[in-house]
Scaffold this active site. Structure first.
Site, short mmCIF file in Angstrom:
data_model
loop_
_atom_site.label_atom_id
_atom_site.label_comp_id
_atom_site.label_asym_id
_atom_site.label_seq_id
_atom_site.Cartn_x
_atom_site.Cartn_y
_atom_site.Cartn_z
N CYS A 40 0.81 -1.22 0.00
CA CYS A 40 0.00 0.00 0.00
C CYS A 40 0.84 1.27 0.00
O CYS A 40 0.60 2.19 -0.79
CB CYS A 40 -0.97 -0.02 1.18
SG CYS A 40 -0.22 0.00 2.83
N HIS B 270 -2.74 0.86 6.89
CA HIS B 270 -3.04 0.89 5.46
C HIS B 270 -3.15 2.33 4.96
O HIS B 270 -3.51 3.24 5.71
CB HIS B 270 -4.36 0.17 5.19
CG HIS B 270 -4.65 -0.06 3.73
ND1 HIS B 270 -3.81 -0.78 2.90
CD2 HIS B 270 -5.70 0.34 2.95
CE1 HIS B 270 -4.33 -0.82 1.68
NE2 HIS B 270 -5.46 -0.14 1.68
N GLU C 234 -5.77 1.44 -4.56
CA GLU C 234 -4.97 0.86 -3.48
C GLU C 234 -4.32 -0.45 -3.90
O GLU C 234 -4.78 -1.15 -4.80
CB GLU C 234 -5.85 0.59 -2.26
CG GLU C 234 -6.96 -0.41 -2.52
CD GLU C 234 -7.80 -0.72 -1.30
OE1 GLU C 234 -7.35 -0.49 -0.17
OE2 GLU C 234 -8.94 -1.22 -1.50
#
Length: 252
Positions: free
Chosen positions: A161, A216, A228
């Site tokens: 990420c 994240h 993402e």
């Protein structure tokens, strides 16, 4: 007129809305324009003269001036034809926040393209695998060993990420971020913006720590979507927004 200390538009009067896409507001004094919604951006003098109809296309957020961070993205119809930003402090649409009759700018600020370019750059990597530790300023890389779940990604070329956000921000803004979510959240070169005011290109964070940044990060794409590198087994792509995020996004 000097942009910050003379252009005090005390009572700009709305003279009507042009369809639903823009507003016409009378300038009470000569107005300078900025190339982006920032007091440090390049300035063009007298893009609107006193008495002219200010053609407001949309509104966005930027530097806070005199208690407001709302900026108006405008077009001119004069010898200084162009696209400029005016602080709403000077235009005064009559609202303390965004004027509900004026659309919000997309692309992270009026048409400069910076925000949408971040989204588009990330989307060029769609379909690549998630790779723990993968990705740098220049593109996908082999990952590392080992993820909290025990994945060894030393032979998996892709992104995790924060590797994806690192790549997209560097490619569009030439800002080299750390490859760690909380470092990106707290990077002094970024600006924390309330989630409700998120624009395409802003970074969204999740986590179990006090700042909600340690698990994240994704890129806000607008229209209820984000780009993402989500997790192992899920190819990189554009996905629906999820709840549980930090109260602030970060804009570079």
């Amino acid at each position: 007129m000097k942009f910050l200390n003379v252009l005090l538009v005390s009572t700009a009067v709305a003279v009507g809305y042009i369809g639903k896409a823009e507003a016409c507001i009378t300038a009470e004094q000569d107005l300078d324009g900025r190339s982006s919604p920032s007091s440090s951006a390049s300035r063009t003098t007298n893009v609107y003269k006193s008495g002219a109809c200010i053609n407001v296309k949309c509104q966005t957020t930027g530097d806070t001036l005199y208690g407001s961070n709302i900026w108006d993205y405008v077009l001119t119809l004069s010898s200084k034809d162009g696209k400029y930003y005016l602080p709403d402090t000077y235009v005064k649409t009559g609202y303390s926040g965004f004027d509900p009759n004026i659309p919000r700018c997309s692309s992270g600020g009026g048409g400069t393209g910076a925000g949408s370019d971040i989204v588009k750059k990330a989307q060029t990597q769609t379909g690549l695998p998630y790779s723990w530790g993968g990705g740098d300023n220049n593109g996908p890389t082999d990952g590392i060993c080992c993820s909290p779940s025990g994945y060894d990604d030393r032979n998996v070329k892709g992104f995790d990420c924060s590797g994806l956000t690192k790549y997209a921000i560097y490619q569009t803004k030439k800002i080299s971020l750390d490859h760690y979510t909380c470092s990106q959240y707290n990077d002094s070169r970024g600006k924390k913006i309330a989630y409700a005011d998120a624009q395409p290109g802003d970074l969204i964070f999740w986590g179990s720590d006090s700042q909600q940044c340690n698990e994240h990060v994704a890129i806000f794409a607008g229209n209820g979507q984000m780009v993402e590198a989500k997790e192992h087994g899920v190819p990189l792509g554009t996905h629906p927004l999820r709840t549980g995020h930090a109260p602030y996004v970060v804009r570079f």
